[in-house]
Write an enzyme that holds these catalytic residues in place. Sequence first.
Site, PDB file in Angstrom:
ATOM      1  N   SER A  17      67.660  66.966  17.836  1.00 18.57           N
ATOM      2  CA  SER A  17      67.628  66.209  18.857  1.00 18.57           C
ATOM      3  C   SER A  17      67.772  65.018  18.435  1.00 18.57           C
ATOM      4  O   SER A  17      66.759  64.512  17.957  1.00 18.57           O
ATOM      5  CB  SER A  17      66.441  66.565  19.906  1.00 18.57           C
ATOM      6  N   ASN A  84      66.162  65.215  28.620  1.00 10.23           N
ATOM      7  CA  ASN A  84      66.084  66.538  29.027  1.00 10.23           C
ATOM      8  C   ASN A  84      66.070  67.592  28.059  1.00 10.23           C
ATOM      9  O   ASN A  84      65.403  68.619  28.074  1.00 10.23           O
ATOM     10  CB  ASN A  84      67.216  66.631  29.797  1.00 10.23           C
ATOM     11  N   GLU A  85      66.775  67.245  26.613  1.00 12.96           N
ATOM     12  CA  GLU A  85      66.475  68.263  25.593  1.00 12.96           C
ATOM     13  C   GLU A  85      65.216  68.318  25.170  1.00 12.96           C
ATOM     14  O   GLU A  85      64.612  69.512  24.821  1.00 12.96           O
ATOM     15  CB  GLU A  85      67.189  67.541  24.383  1.00 12.96           C
ATOM     16  N   LEU A  86      64.392  67.098  25.219  1.00 12.33           N
ATOM     17  CA  LEU A  86      62.991  67.370  24.831  1.00 12.33           C
ATOM     18  C   LEU A  86      62.153  67.863  25.805  1.00 12.33           C
ATOM     19  O   LEU A  86      61.118  68.679  25.166  1.00 12.33           O
ATOM     20  CB  LEU A  86      62.494  65.727  24.883  1.00 12.33           C
ATOM     21  N   ILE A  89      62.904  71.734  24.648  1.00  6.37           N
ATOM     22  CA  ILE A  89      62.008  71.898  23.417  1.00  6.37           C
ATOM     23  C   ILE A  89      60.866  72.095  23.606  1.00  6.37           C
ATOM     24  O   ILE A  89      60.142  72.823  23.243  1.00  6.37           O
ATOM     25  CB  ILE A  89      62.247  70.728  22.590  1.00  6.37           C
TER      26      ILE A  89
END
Length: 644
Positions: A17, A84-86, A89
């Site tokens: 990421s 948003n990836e975080l 995750i």
Amino acid sequence: MFPSSSSRTWVYDVFPSFSGEDVLVTFLSHFLKELDRKLIISFKDIEIERSRSLSPELELAILDSRIAVVLFSKNYASSSWCLNELLQIVRCKKEFGQLVIPIFYGLDPSHVRKQTGDFGKKFRKTCRNKTEELINQWEKALTDVSNILGYHSVLCFTSYYIAISTFIMLSHVCEMIVLRVRGNEAKLVEEITNDVLGKLLLNASKHSKEFVGIEDHIAQMSELLYLESQEVRMVGIWGTAGIGKTTIARALFRRLSRHFQSSIFIDRGFVYKSVENYSRSNREDPSMKLRLQGNFLSAILGKKDIKIDHLGALGERLKHQRVLIFIDDLDDNVVLDTLAGETQWFGSGSRIIVITNDKHLLEAHEIDHIYKVDFPSWKQSLQMLCLSAFRKNSPPEGFEKLVCTVANLAGNLPLGLTALGSSLQGRNKEYWMDILPRLRNGLDGKIEKTLSVSYDGLDSEEDKAIFRHIACLFNNVEFAYLKLLLADSVLSVNIALENLYDKSLIHVRWGNVVMHSLLQKMGTNIVRTQSIDKPGKREFLWDSKDICDVLVGNTGTSRILGISLDIDEIYGVYVHEGAFKGMCNLRFLDIYSTISAPGKEVELHLLDDISSFVAYMSQEDGYVGISKLERDSRSFNGHQSRGT
């Protein structure tokens, strides 16, 4: 509903990421290249057009990755995509056990954790026009991930700024400093990828149901394998038969094989098939070696019927390949020399793992990195048995004591635990109770067949004789005392004990020679088969009924070397007057009691005509023995003790 991590098959090893603006052509490109070099599979989304929300493709990629590497840079918080990836995750970490490694690239971790400094300014800018709920989720995700132990590269940036300012004054000084920066960053990339590789290795085993405690074995093996090194390394896995060496090796092979250009797992069957037309005494035949190497090359390279005309061809074909080779159940140094004679035969980073019962084989091949497989803990032993018998980690109600008894009879040996557990699968409590006498007196056929390989593999009859001595008379006897007892025999005691140790047939614990209970049972079975119906024709007697029959019936022969009698198993015995006459080679008489009752006396009645023997009691060490002296004795009175 997604499956739990224990049943998942991960598509990717790593999901990176990142914000592409400030790391794509610097750190990230080197990191991805190093992952590829180590054959670690990463998700690559560089060509995906990024928007403000995550695409279903990216959500699934995060979900299907074993490890998420979050590369925090100065522009990371500028991207709602990254934030948003975080969130995804953090969700996968919480719900599916995904591992997370944060990297703070030119940032103070506290700025990420508290959203302060330039990082905080960019974050607040991204939060404009966002809901309070989403902002709170982002803040919590940043705090949670930055609290995880990770990597900090701020020193590299400091050196970089120094290099730029120095360039104006002295260009060659700048060149030196920039080289130093590149070296530091390369070292950081290597350290992180090695960490990823180690985590993949360890966590792949945590969800394995095939072998209790496998994660501990693999963790210790990973240290010996030292996968981050580019040297060619040979490693040995050594331990007694049935302890789980092959299971450990196969778990390692499954995990490691895709990280090498070529890999192969060779077992005894492969070797036998390759040399089936050659006798053991003819293993040095060059034609046999050429065929073995040819078959080996065909298997590892995936090409049929490779023919070679000289023994150097193996090294010529593989010296530029990073290969993984497992050679299992090996007991022949000629075969090992033929398949893996020199580390120079293989490309940088290759690993050769040899699995054997014979430590000397490894030492003779100068393999210094040896993993000795130890017995499982009592808790692990019970779990192994329960998984085999009940498909659960613990016993059902009412089976608790029975499970402990059976595990004790299996001697904590994984093979014994799984074999007995499988044979008892689906049986009721009464069956378990009825089978105990048989388990106490004999070995399961599969267990005995496996254990006998080590005994049959002993080259010397003297080694086999010492093995039988220990199994029948001297298990758990002090090492120095055992050598003293056998010193006047015709056997090469020191060499035999060393060979038995190397073959994992005995080990030394607290100064005592110890043989595993199942190996001891196998040894007594070997002696029992010397004469099934006439115990007086065996080398050793240890069964109280057999001993009484021989002493009372005067059926002892010159074959008998030793007798070990537990007096708690008899009420008394009147020895026939000629009982010892036929035992002209009797050297050891072991009279002992297993019940602790200080002051209790034991009485044996020895009749008139045994004048060549006298019983004596050593008050100093509490041992009872037989000595060949010309004295008469009608009876022996002694305290409870062990006699030799």
